[in-house]
Design a protein around this motif. Structure first.
Motif, PDB file in Angstrom:
ATOM      1  N   THR A 155      47.584  33.369  47.779  1.00 54.29           N
ATOM      2  CA  THR A 155      47.327  33.053  46.368  1.00 54.29           C
ATOM      3  C   THR A 155      45.930  32.484  46.124  1.00 54.29           C
ATOM      4  O   THR A 155      45.224  32.946  45.213  1.00 54.29           O
ATOM      5  CB  THR A 155      48.405  32.090  45.833  1.00 54.29           C
ATOM      6  OG1 THR A 155      49.691  32.704  45.981  1.00 54.29           O
ATOM      7  CG2 THR A 155      48.163  31.772  44.373  1.00 54.29           C
ATOM      8  N   PRO A 156      45.455  31.473  46.899  1.00 50.63           N
ATOM      9  CA  PRO A 156      44.088  30.960  46.668  1.00 50.63           C
ATOM     10  C   PRO A 156      43.009  32.024  46.843  1.00 50.63           C
ATOM     11  O   PRO A 156      42.008  32.034  46.112  1.00 50.63           O
ATOM     12  CB  PRO A 156      43.946  29.859  47.727  1.00 50.63           C
ATOM     13  CG  PRO A 156      45.332  29.491  48.109  1.00 50.63           C
ATOM     14  CD  PRO A 156      46.136  30.732  47.978  1.00 50.63           C
ATOM     15  N   LEU A 157      43.220  32.939  47.796  1.00 51.74           N
ATOM     16  CA  LEU A 157      42.232  33.995  48.019  1.00 51.74           C
ATOM     17  C   LEU A 157      42.172  34.951  46.829  1.00 51.74           C
ATOM     18  O   LEU A 157      41.077  35.381  46.423  1.00 51.74           O
ATOM     19  CB  LEU A 157      42.595  34.777  49.285  1.00 51.74           C
ATOM     20  CG  LEU A 157      42.612  33.984  50.601  1.00 51.74           C
ATOM     21  CD1 LEU A 157      43.130  34.853  51.744  1.00 51.74           C
ATOM     22  CD2 LEU A 157      41.215  33.473  50.945  1.00 51.74           C
TER      23      LEU A 157
ATOM     24  N   VAL B  11      43.047  34.224  43.685  1.00 51.95           N
ATOM     25  CA  VAL B  11      42.468  33.491  42.545  1.00 51.95           C
ATOM     26  C   VAL B  11      40.958  33.428  42.671  1.00 51.95           C
ATOM     27  O   VAL B  11      40.217  33.585  41.686  1.00 51.95           O
ATOM     28  CB  VAL B  11      43.077  32.075  42.461  1.00 51.95           C
ATOM     29  CG1 VAL B  11      42.351  31.232  41.417  1.00 51.95           C
ATOM     30  CG2 VAL B  11      44.566  32.145  42.136  1.00 51.95           C
ATOM     31  N   ASN B  12      40.476  33.207  43.890  1.00 50.34           N
ATOM     32  CA  ASN B  12      39.029  33.149  44.137  1.00 50.34           C
ATOM     33  C   ASN B  12      38.369  34.484  43.817  1.00 50.34           C
ATOM     34  O   ASN B  12      37.275  34.537  43.247  1.00 50.34           O
ATOM     35  CB  ASN B  12      38.792  32.760  45.594  1.00 50.34           C
ATOM     36  CG  ASN B  12      37.323  32.501  45.881  1.00 50.34           C
ATOM     37  OD1 ASN B  12      36.581  32.049  45.016  1.00 50.34           O
ATOM     38  ND2 ASN B  12      36.908  32.787  47.095  1.00 50.34           N
ATOM     39  N   CYS B  13      39.027  35.575  44.202  1.00 52.21           N
ATOM     40  CA  CYS B  13      38.499  36.919  43.902  1.00 52.21           C
ATOM     41  C   CYS B  13      38.386  37.129  42.400  1.00 52.21           C
ATOM     42  O   CYS B  13      37.377  37.651  41.904  1.00 52.21           O
ATOM     43  CB  CYS B  13      39.425  37.977  44.490  1.00 52.21           C
ATOM     44  SG  CYS B  13      38.911  38.596  46.081  1.00 52.21           S
TER      45      CYS B  13
ATOM     46  N   GLU C 235      38.149  34.906  40.000  1.00 50.92           N
ATOM     47  CA  GLU C 235      37.089  34.058  39.429  1.00 50.92           C
ATOM     48  C   GLU C 235      35.707  34.659  39.646  1.00 50.92           C
ATOM     49  O   GLU C 235      34.805  34.473  38.825  1.00 50.92           O
ATOM     50  CB  GLU C 235      37.162  32.663  40.046  1.00 50.92           C
ATOM     51  CG  GLU C 235      38.383  31.859  39.588  1.00 50.92           C
ATOM     52  CD  GLU C 235      38.502  30.533  40.310  1.00 50.92           C
ATOM     53  OE1 GLU C 235      37.707  30.300  41.261  1.00 50.92           O
ATOM     54  OE2 GLU C 235      39.365  29.720  39.925  1.00 50.92           O
ATOM     55  N   GLN C 236      35.540  35.396  40.765  1.00 51.69           N
ATOM     56  CA  GLN C 236      34.257  36.052  41.043  1.00 51.69           C
ATOM     57  C   GLN C 236      34.119  37.397  40.340  1.00 51.69           C
ATOM     58  O   GLN C 236      33.076  38.037  40.433  1.00 51.69           O
ATOM     59  CB  GLN C 236      34.098  36.254  42.553  1.00 51.69           C
ATOM     60  CG  GLN C 236      33.990  34.967  43.349  1.00 51.69           C
ATOM     61  CD  GLN C 236      33.919  35.220  44.837  1.00 51.69           C
ATOM     62  OE1 GLN C 236      33.780  36.356  45.282  1.00 51.69           O
ATOM     63  NE2 GLN C 236      34.006  34.151  45.623  1.00 51.69           N
TER      64      GLN C 236
ATOM     65  N   PRO D 169      41.335  42.066  43.073  1.00 54.21           N
ATOM     66  CA  PRO D 169      41.903  41.682  44.376  1.00 54.21           C
ATOM     67  C   PRO D 169      42.340  42.852  45.250  1.00 54.21           C
ATOM     68  O   PRO D 169      42.282  42.764  46.478  1.00 54.21           O
ATOM     69  CB  PRO D 169      43.104  40.812  43.994  1.00 54.21           C
ATOM     70  CG  PRO D 169      42.795  40.287  42.639  1.00 54.21           C
ATOM     71  CD  PRO D 169      42.010  41.363  41.957  1.00 54.21           C
TER      72      PRO D 169
ATOM     73  N   LYS E  85      39.998  44.138  47.992  1.00 53.03           N
ATOM     74  CA  LYS E  85      39.749  43.327  49.172  1.00 53.03           C
ATOM     75  C   LYS E  85      41.017  43.021  49.964  1.00 53.03           C
ATOM     76  O   LYS E  85      40.979  42.897  51.192  1.00 53.03           O
ATOM     77  CB  LYS E  85      39.078  42.020  48.749  1.00 53.03           C
ATOM     78  CG  LYS E  85      38.351  41.294  49.862  1.00 53.03           C
ATOM     79  CD  LYS E  85      37.537  40.145  49.302  1.00 53.03           C
ATOM     80  CE  LYS E  85      36.760  39.446  50.425  1.00 53.03           C
ATOM     81  NZ  LYS E  85      35.957  38.319  49.897  1.00 53.03           N
TER      82      LYS E  85
END
Length: 656
Positions: free
Chosen positions: A24-26, A28-30, A32-33, A37, A40
């Motif tokens: 989940t954090p990965l 969300v980070n994608c 935001e950038q 998802p 990747k």
């Protein structure tokens, strides 16, 4: 629930929770950038969604379809970020991603992230479906059928619910239902029906004992306006939709339909073309298998009685010697189903039970098209585009044999071949495509026609393939007519030399049409080749009897979400049976399929049925880095068979 199953579910849930916390954090980070998802974390998202579906399917199988534990788990997981990403990706990969609804919006890679917010819990509370745009598409030669086009927002929301509802419903579905279920297809239904209708020999060569094959009766039932007449009230009460979101299902069923600027509120049914439509259609007819069970175990057999009477033996109708065991079998593909029974009276009783079953759901039989036929010599009926035709051997005199010496010999047995309607539709399609593309080059025309030939031939190339040679001649005639109209000033000899006999054909046929790609760059030559050959239907697949596609009992009783290995083994077996000639000129697809054991090399999930619509070849060493004559372009060690979505996602990510 037994202790072992509880332990298995607990371990599976722990895996899902740990994978969710890590992924989940990965994701969300994608987001935001501004990176989608799936580009990747394609493999990780697919595996997590697959585990969630397996857990729900096992839980539903053990606790019940509408149990509290299943509904609570569904509501808890519904809006998880991996499921939202997967739902949007599924709609994006579908054919209709560029088809606009009433709001004229389409789905592109650039605006995928914008739809993630629509699927949040707090947004679903205020969700209201948009009106549906209605169009009409041709069904038969003189008939059309309505098709509803939903907006992108509605399609994505329906996809979000369906990917969790399908694994819940599948364990409780009819075992002999093959339409729109993961791992199942129309060929399995055709194979099973073919096996059910095939008669065994009445006499054994090594024995004088009589083997009775009881006369069969086929109930061919047609449901009248199936998609337009389903009862909304029955669906709302029985469909396992989360109670918390019942207003969403009601909104989908009663959405406004727009046609020629006129609005209509449907009182029953649901539009064809919706994402949730196949699931609703299958669920409506689930339970038919219990209805077709014979009312008694045995019945009087007139065939046995007459046989023993000729021998001078007399038996009472109640004795076991002249009785038969009643059997019934149903094969269903969504709303098209065939029931095979070995007793006339029982067939009529089952027909009446089915009518009552349909009435409870707001449906009715089409009396004009529904009928019960005796399965005997020269009996035939159409099902899923195929004609089932049975021919029995008869004792004929020597005079009749002499009269028939010059005629085509026909063997006795079951024949399965494309119906006349489907043959005519295919011919009309080829003719119209060629007439519309008179101005394109022969190379480009072949690239347009080949997918049509491959798609039609891949579906209909089971059973009897005698008609395929006539269709090949028809295609040859249409291509020759195209050349004569396009190159009016070129001589016949020059056309034959240039487009038929100029290069040695792969199949050894001098009349195989081909086109050359001239004046092109090296990259185009590597990807498309310099010569395009028209596909020949007779060479697409090995001729395989229809009953060879019959699934095993284990597969029939299984569900893909719990035991996918059974379905993967069936697909590999089918690819071997068909010989893999369909993709012989396209980098040995069948060899790669068998080598990879039916699994995608990127996401490690099932490749499904071998079809060019869903799969692609992936080069381990990129095509751009290879020379035109490099042997690695077609070397099987440099190739992998993958899903189109996996391949496209990998290419996009590599570019970024």
């Amino acid at each position: 629930m037994c202790v072992e199953n509880q332990g298995h579910l607990k371990n599976l849930k722990k895996e899902i929770l740990s994978e969710t916390n890590r992924l989940t954090p990965l994701l969300v980070n994608c987001i935001e950038q501004g990176i989608w998802p799936m580009l990747k974390f394609n493999k990780e998202i697919k595996n997590l969604v697959k585990k969630r579906q397996k857990y729900l399917s096992i839980l539903s199988n053990q606790c019940g379809l509408r149990s509290t534990s299943v509904m609570q788990q569904l509501e808890e997981w519904l809006c998880k970020i991996d499921l939202r990403v997967s739902a949007i990706e599924k709609v994006y990969r579908s054919r209709g991603n560029l088809t606009a609804g009433i709001d004229n919006l389409i789905l592109k890679r650039e605006n995928l992230i914008n739809y993630l917010g629509v699927l949040k819990h707090n947004k679903l509370k205020y969700y209201k479906p948009d009106p549906i745009k209605r169009i009409f598409i041709p069904k038969n030669k003189n008939e059309t059928q309505p098709l509803g086009i939903l907006t992108i927002k509605d399609r994505i929301t329906q996809s979000l619910f369906v990917q969790l509802l399908e694994p819940i419903i599948d364990p409780h579905a009819d075992s002999y239902s093959f339409g729109y279920r993961k791992g199942r297809n129309a060929h399995q239904a055709i194979g099973l029906l073919s096996k059910s209708l095939h008669h065994k020999p009445k006499h054994s060569r090594k024995s004088t004992k009589r083997y009775f094959v009881h006369t069969k009766y086929v109930a061919n039932i047609d449901v009248k306006q199936f998609f337009e007449k389903i009862n909304h009230k029955w669906l709302m009460q029985n469909y396992p939709f989360p109670i918390k979101f019942n207003y969403i299902l009601k909104g989908w069923l009663t959405s406004l339909v727009v046609f020629q600027n006129e609005y209509e509120i449907p009182l029953s049914g649901f539009p064809q073309g919706s994402v949730i439509g196949p699931s609703l259609a299958n669920f409506t007819l689930n339970g038919l298998e219990k209805v077709i069970i014979p009312s008694k175990k045995t019945a009087f057999d007139q065939e046995k009685f007459d046989y023993y009477l000729k021998l001078g033996l007399r038996y009472r109708t109640g004795e076991s010697v002249v009785r038969k065991t009643l059997l019934s079998r149903m094969v269903r593909y969504v709303d098209d189903f065939i029931i095979v029974v070995n007793d006339r009276t029982e067939a009529q009783q089952i027909y009446n039970k089915v009518k009552q079953f349909l009435t409870e759901r707001g449906l009715e039989c089409n009396q004009a098209k529904s009928k019960i036929i005796r399965w005997g010599s020269n009996s035939k009926f159409n099902y899923l585009g195929f004609t089932f035709h049975y021919i029995l051997k008869k004792k004929i005199s020597k005079i009749t044999i002499q009269r028939r010496l010059n005629r085509t010999f026909i063997r006795a047995g079951l024949y399965v071949y494309p119906s006349k309607i489907k043959l005519q539709m295919f011919k009309n399609k080829i003719k119209s495509v060629i007439n519309k593309n008179l101005n394109v080059s022969p190379f480009r025309l072949i690239k347009i026609i080949n997918p049509i030939i491959a798609g039609w031939g891949n579906y209909f190339s089971i059973g009897t393939l005698r008609v395929f040679s006539r269709l090949d001649h028809f295609i040859y005639y249409r291509t020759w007519r195209y050349l004569r109209r396009k190159f009016k000033k070129v001589s016949v000899e020059r056309l034959i030399e240039r487009y038929y006999q100029g290069v040695a054909t792969p199949t050894g046929r001098a009349w195989q049409f081909h086109g050359t790609f001239n004046k092109t760059d090296k990259d185009t030559l590597k990807r498309k080749g310099s010569i395009a050959w028209i596909l020949i239907l007779c060479k697409l697949n090995e001729p395989v009897p229809a009953h060879m596609f019959c699934p095993s009992k284990q597969l029939i009783k299984s569900t893909y979400f719990i035991t996918p290995n059974v379905f993967d083994q069936y697909n590999v077996k089918v690819v071997k049976l068909r010989g893999g000639k369909l993709f012989k000129n396209f980098n040995n697809w069948s060899l790669l399929y068998e080598k990879q054991k039916g699994l995608c090399d990127i996401c490690r999930t099932s490749l499904g049925y071998l079809s060019s619509e869903n799969l692609e070849i992936h080069h381990l060493k990129r095509v751009a880095d290879l020379d035109v004559n490099d042997p690695l372009l077609k070397n099987i060690n440099n190739l992998k068979l993958v899903h189109k979505s996996c391949h496209k996602g990998t290419l996009k990510f590599d570019k970024k």
